[in-house]
Every structure is written in structure tokens, then in C-alpha cells.
Design a protein around this motif. Structure first.
Motif, mmCIF file in Angstrom:
data_model
loop_
_atom_site.group_PDB
_atom_site.id
_atom_site.type_symbol
_atom_site.label_atom_id
_atom_site.label_comp_id
_atom_site.label_asym_id
_atom_site.label_seq_id
_atom_site.Cartn_x
_atom_site.Cartn_y
_atom_site.Cartn_z
ATOM 1 N N ALA A 350 64.014 4.784 -71.158
ATOM 2 C CA ALA A 350 62.345 6.039 -70.387
ATOM 3 C C ALA A 350 63.209 7.063 -70.978
ATOM 4 O O ALA A 350 63.079 8.158 -71.912
ATOM 5 N N LYS A 351 65.220 7.294 -71.311
ATOM 6 C CA LYS A 351 65.168 8.211 -72.157
ATOM 7 C C LYS A 351 65.221 8.667 -73.410
ATOM 8 O O LYS A 351 64.813 9.732 -73.997
ATOM 9 N N LYS A 352 65.551 7.471 -74.478
ATOM 10 C CA LYS A 352 63.897 7.182 -75.539
ATOM 11 C C LYS A 352 62.707 7.845 -75.334
ATOM 12 O O LYS A 352 62.461 8.666 -76.505
ATOM 13 N N LEU A 353 61.991 7.728 -74.848
ATOM 14 C CA LEU A 353 60.749 8.046 -74.277
ATOM 15 C C LEU A 353 60.786 9.449 -74.254
ATOM 16 O O LEU A 353 59.670 9.803 -73.861
ATOM 17 N N GLY A 354 62.253 9.534 -73.440
ATOM 18 C CA GLY A 354 61.742 10.805 -73.347
ATOM 19 C C GLY A 354 60.817 11.612 -72.607
ATOM 20 O O GLY A 354 60.427 12.405 -71.823
ATOM 21 N N ILE A 355 61.121 10.797 -71.173
ATOM 22 C CA ILE A 355 60.360 10.452 -69.808
ATOM 23 C C ILE A 355 61.956 10.347 -68.243
ATOM 24 O O ILE A 355 62.904 10.173 -68.790
ATOM 25 N N THR A 356 61.464 11.365 -67.721
ATOM 26 C CA THR A 356 62.178 10.536 -65.975
ATOM 27 C C THR A 356 61.915 10.003 -65.357
ATOM 28 O O THR A 356 60.525 9.739 -64.785
ATOM 29 N N ILE A 357 62.564 8.939 -65.436
ATOM 30 C CA ILE A 357 62.137 7.864 -64.338
ATOM 31 C C ILE A 357 63.248 8.096 -62.981
ATOM 32 O O ILE A 357 64.099 7.963 -63.129
ATOM 33 N N GLU A 358 62.607 7.600 -62.019
ATOM 34 C CA GLU A 358 62.841 8.116 -60.275
ATOM 35 C C GLU A 358 62.543 7.069 -60.065
ATOM 36 O O GLU A 358 61.451 5.882 -59.832
ATOM 37 N N PRO A 359 63.672 6.516 -59.219
ATOM 38 C CA PRO A 359 63.318 5.941 -58.031
ATOM 39 C C PRO A 359 62.684 5.696 -56.376
ATOM 40 O O PRO A 359 62.289 6.738 -56.828
ATOM 41 N N VAL A 360 61.780 4.482 -56.438
ATOM 42 C CA VAL A 360 60.352 4.536 -55.375
ATOM 43 C C VAL A 360 60.676 3.443 -54.656
ATOM 44 O O VAL A 360 61.327 2.961 -55.233
ATOM 45 N N TYR A 361 59.871 4.395 -53.941
ATOM 46 C CA TYR A 361 59.945 2.451 -52.391
ATOM 47 C C TYR A 361 58.914 2.861 -51.606
ATOM 48 O O TYR A 361 58.145 3.237 -51.198
ATOM 49 N N ILE A 362 58.602 1.719 -50.652
ATOM 50 C CA ILE A 362 57.280 1.197 -50.329
ATOM 51 C C ILE A 362 58.503 1.165 -48.431
ATOM 52 O O ILE A 362 58.719 0.240 -48.069
ATOM 53 N N PHE A 363 57.844 1.888 -47.484
ATOM 54 C CA PHE A 363 57.780 2.382 -46.341
ATOM 55 C C PHE A 363 56.590 2.518 -45.446
ATOM 56 O O PHE A 363 56.500 3.671 -45.693
ATOM 57 N N GLY A 364 56.542 1.453 -44.752
ATOM 58 C CA GLY A 364 55.585 2.455 -42.940
ATOM 59 C C GLY A 364 53.814 2.091 -44.087
ATOM 60 O O GLY A 364 53.578 3.354 -43.826
ATOM 61 N N GLY A 365 54.234 0.901 -44.785
ATOM 62 C CA GLY A 365 52.619 1.076 -45.820
ATOM 63 C C GLY A 365 52.298 2.341 -46.624
ATOM 64 O O GLY A 365 51.108 2.387 -47.000
ATOM 65 N N ALA A 366 53.721 3.133 -46.891
ATOM 66 C CA ALA A 366 53.018 3.926 -48.040
ATOM 67 C C ALA A 366 54.605 3.596 -49.184
ATOM 68 O O ALA A 366 55.045 3.554 -48.431
ATOM 69 N N LEU A 367 54.243 4.714 -50.361
ATOM 70 C CA LEU A 367 54.891 5.233 -51.280
ATOM 71 C C LEU A 367 55.811 5.882 -51.263
ATOM 72 O O LEU A 367 55.132 7.800 -50.769
#
Length: 391
Positions: A350-367
Motif C-alpha cells: 500500500a505504501k509503495k502504491l501511495g494508498i492508505t489501507i485501514e482495518p475494517v470489521y464485519i459486525f452486526g451484518g455491516a462493515l
């Protein structure tokens, strides 16, 4: 580029498409292509590269003159996509386009060539096969386009491309296009020296707002997390795997749970692959499971999600997979499943591509981007024995 420079039928199609201004790559290459220059065009995925070369070339085609334009693509899917775009923009003209791709009936393709189409779109193997058998008259071509050239000059394709170039007239106009052509520019210049380079990858702003996330998981729980994703009401998109065997196993499990999914794989016939893409476009599927075969050329209008079930093996692969969303200003989300050992490498990519990558979770049937609180299950506590201890 001004749409007033286009022939009347192209102007009508421009208005019918609801276009106002051309994209940057379309503007920058129009004049040099019209002037007959040999060119390398580099622009981000989803920035309108197909139309960038099609518009100036269609604008100069002469009806009822066979084999004027040859477009070579890196995959059957990309070839069919280009054919679809070309037919849309050729409406109102007498100009014909035909596809020459592997996996399709060669006799039908030979019959189509007898109708003298002005535009040929094909994959290198089938095009070379028909040139060798003299069914495709290579000396007639005036322009050849290499779409996704970085894929076309690797492995067996490179030898085919070199053979095709030798079969074509020396005076033919040569155009090379890709989102990552700048990375293989040296290789392109080894097979073709006299080239103008038009690179708008740093100035182009047509890319929509694409958010990048990672979902930490174990290898064993990937399919379960995929099932949970596919059950989110707003979810539909492309699901990328690195191996066909893993794709097949996941498809089987998801179908068992009665989820509307299908696969797009290199070992399928042309008809099955076409049906799968059409079903996704019509929202009859929530997920299309595929490999990097679908990471180039597939243009599915306003598709919201791309999921890397297996993290891509290269930066180019990530770039092209992610390029299926956020096309021509639309928004999109890319979610990469990563195991704990893969996390550091994912962040590095992600750093090499110049993008920000953040954690995501599935909870209660949603992101959600907020880490859910995990409360201990009271049932899991051992109950104290009420009886007397035995002596």
C-alpha cells in the motif's frame, strides 16, 4: 480534443452517452494518433483508455475497406469488452467489428472475416493462427493497438507479438496502451524504437474516490468471512483469488449456503464466462469469483466492491484489481483479506502504491471501521460444583 472534430455519427454517439468533456488521456492522444504517430499511452485504470484510442481511429476509418484496424488484447474478456465498446460507438455507421479470440469457434470467425470487417479485435494466439492460415490478410492493416501491453510482452505472448509485428506492414501505425506501461517502457522500446510517450498517470484526476481496507482473518475463516460480506444488503462485486483450486472450493461452499455467486475462470468456455459477466452487470449475482484474468479490461458500471480474498502477488496485480472500482469518477471500496503474517507485506504494498489501507470489521451484518468490543461469554465460565467434595 473537441467533439466537433468527430464525424457526425460519433458526435451523435457522444451526445447519446451523455459525455461533456473528454478525459485527460483522450485529450492528450487524439492529435498524435490522428497524425499517425506511433505512441505509448499511460493512464490510470478507469480513465477512458479504450475510447482514447478508439475515437481518433474510428474517426478515420473508411467504410467497406477490410482490415484497417487491429486491436490485440491480453485476454478474451478484454477483447469482448473492447468489441462491445467499439460497437456502441460505431452505431449509425456501416463499419463492422469482429472478434478473433481463442476458445471460440474458428469456423465462425473465418466466416465473419469473409464479410470484410474494418475492425478486428483479438487475442494474439488466434490472430496469429488466422494470419498463418492466410484467412486474415495482415498486409491490409493500417494501425495496430496493443491493449494492456505490459501483459502482451510477457512469456509466450511476447513471441507471438514479435511474429505478428513481422507479419504486419512496416509502415503500420503502432499504439501501446496500459495503466502500467511506464514500468515496461524499456521492454516496449526494445521491440519498437520510434515512439511518442504520453503519460498522464500523475496528472489524471478521473479516478473516483476509492477507499482501501484490510480485514484480518485466518486462512481457515476466509470463506466464512466472505459469506458474511455477501450477506450485507448493499454488497456486490468481484472476488479475487490467486489459485483456481481455492476459487472452486469457495464457490462450492457459497453455493451450498444458497448465495447467488458464479465464477470466471480460465478453464471455462467463452459462453460461460460471458454469461457470468452479464449476470453480474445485471445484479443477478452478489459476487463473481475470479483470478487476475478479470483484473484488466472488465468495465462494470458503478460496481461498488472489489475483494482480494487472497492478497495480490504484485503491486501491478493490486493496482489492476482495484481499478475495477472507482472508474470514471465513481466511488468504490477495496477490501483485502490478510492473515496476520501477511499484514506487514500488505501495508508495504500500500505504501509503495501511495494508498492508505485501514482495518475494517464485519459486525452486526455491516462493515465498520471501529473495532467491535469482544465481551466474554458468561456461559463459557466453569460452573462451581454444588456437591460435597469426595474424600
Amino acid at each position: 480534443m473537441d467533439n466537433q472534430q468527430l464525424t457526425p455519427f460519433l458526435q451523435e454517439n457522444w451526445q447519446a452517452a451523455g459525455f461533456t468533456d473528454p478525459s485527460l488521456i483522450q485529450t492528450e492522444v487524439f492529435e498524435p494518433i490522428t497524425a499517425g504517430k506511433n505512441l505509448v499511452g499511460v493512464a490510470p485504470t478507469g480513465s477512458g483508455k479504450t475510447l482514447a484510442y478508439l475515437l481518433p481511429l474510428i474517426n478515420q476509418l473508411q467504410p467497406k475497406e477490410a482490415n484497417q484496424l487491429l486491436i490485440l488484447t491480453s485476454s478474451q474478456e478484454l477483447a469482448m469488452q473492447v468489441v462491445e465498446v467499439a460497437r456502441t460507438w460505431l452505431k449509425g455507421s456501416e463499419i463492422k467489428v469482429t472478434s478473433l479470440i481463442g476458445g471460440a469457434n474458428i469456423k465462425r470467425q473465418q466466416d465473419a472475416l469473409k464479410k470484410k470487417p474494418e475492425v478486428i479485435v483479438g487475442t494474439p494466439g488466434r490472430v496469429m493462427e488466422l494470419m498463418t492460415s492466410k484467412k486474415l490478410k495482415s498486409h491490409q492493416f493500417k494501425t495496430v493497438v496493443f491493449d494492456e501491453v505490459d501483459q502482451l510482452i510477457h512469456g509466450q505472448n511476447l513471441q507471438l507479438i514479435q511474429r505478428i509485428l513481422k507479419s504486419l506492414p512496416q509502415t503500420i501505425q503502432r499504439l501501446y496502451f496500459s495503466a502500467t506501461a511506464d514500468k515496461v517502457l524499456t521492454e516496449i522500446q526494445q521491440i519498437d524504437e520510434d515512439l511518442v510517450v504520453v503519460d498522464v498517470s500523475h496528472e489524471d484526476t478521473s479516478q473516483g474516490d476509492v477507499a482501501h481496507f484490510y480485514l484480518e482473518t485466518s486462512e481457515r475463516k476466509k470463506v466464512d468471512n466472505l459469506r458474511r460480506l455477501l450477506n450485507i444488503p448493499a454488497f456486490w462485486g468481484l472476488l479475487f483469488f490467486n489459485q483456481l483450486s481455492d476459487l472452486g472450493a469457495a464457490e462450492e461452499k457459497l453455493l451450498f449456503h444458497k448465495l447467488p455467486v458464479a465464477s470466471l475462470a480460465s478453464d471455462q468456455n467463452k459462453q460461460l464466462r460471458k454469461q457470468a459477466i452479464e449476470k453480474l452487470k445485471k445484479h443477478q449475482l452478489v459476487g463473481l469469483l475470479t483470478t487476475d484474468i478479470a483484473s484488466r479490461g472488465l468495465d462494470i458500471d458503478a460496481m461498488p466492491f472489489v475483494v482480494n480474498v487472497d492478497f495480490p502477488k504484485s503491486e501491478e496485480s493490486y493496482l489492476h484489481r482495484a481499478g475495477r472500482v472507482g472508474r470514471m469518477g465513481n466511488e468504490g471500496i477495496v477490501i483485502s483479506f490478510v492473515t496476520p503474517p501477511e499484514l506487514a507485506e500488505a501495508k508495504k504494498t500500500a505504501k509503495k502504491l501511495g494508498i492508505t489501507i485501514e482495518p475494517v470489521y464485519i459486525f452486526g451484518g455491516a462493515l465498520t471501521t471501529e473495532k467491535p468490543e469482544v465481551h466474554p461469554d458468561p456461559k463459557s465460565k466453569k460452573k462451581k460444583s454444588k456437591g460435597k467434595k469426595r474424600k
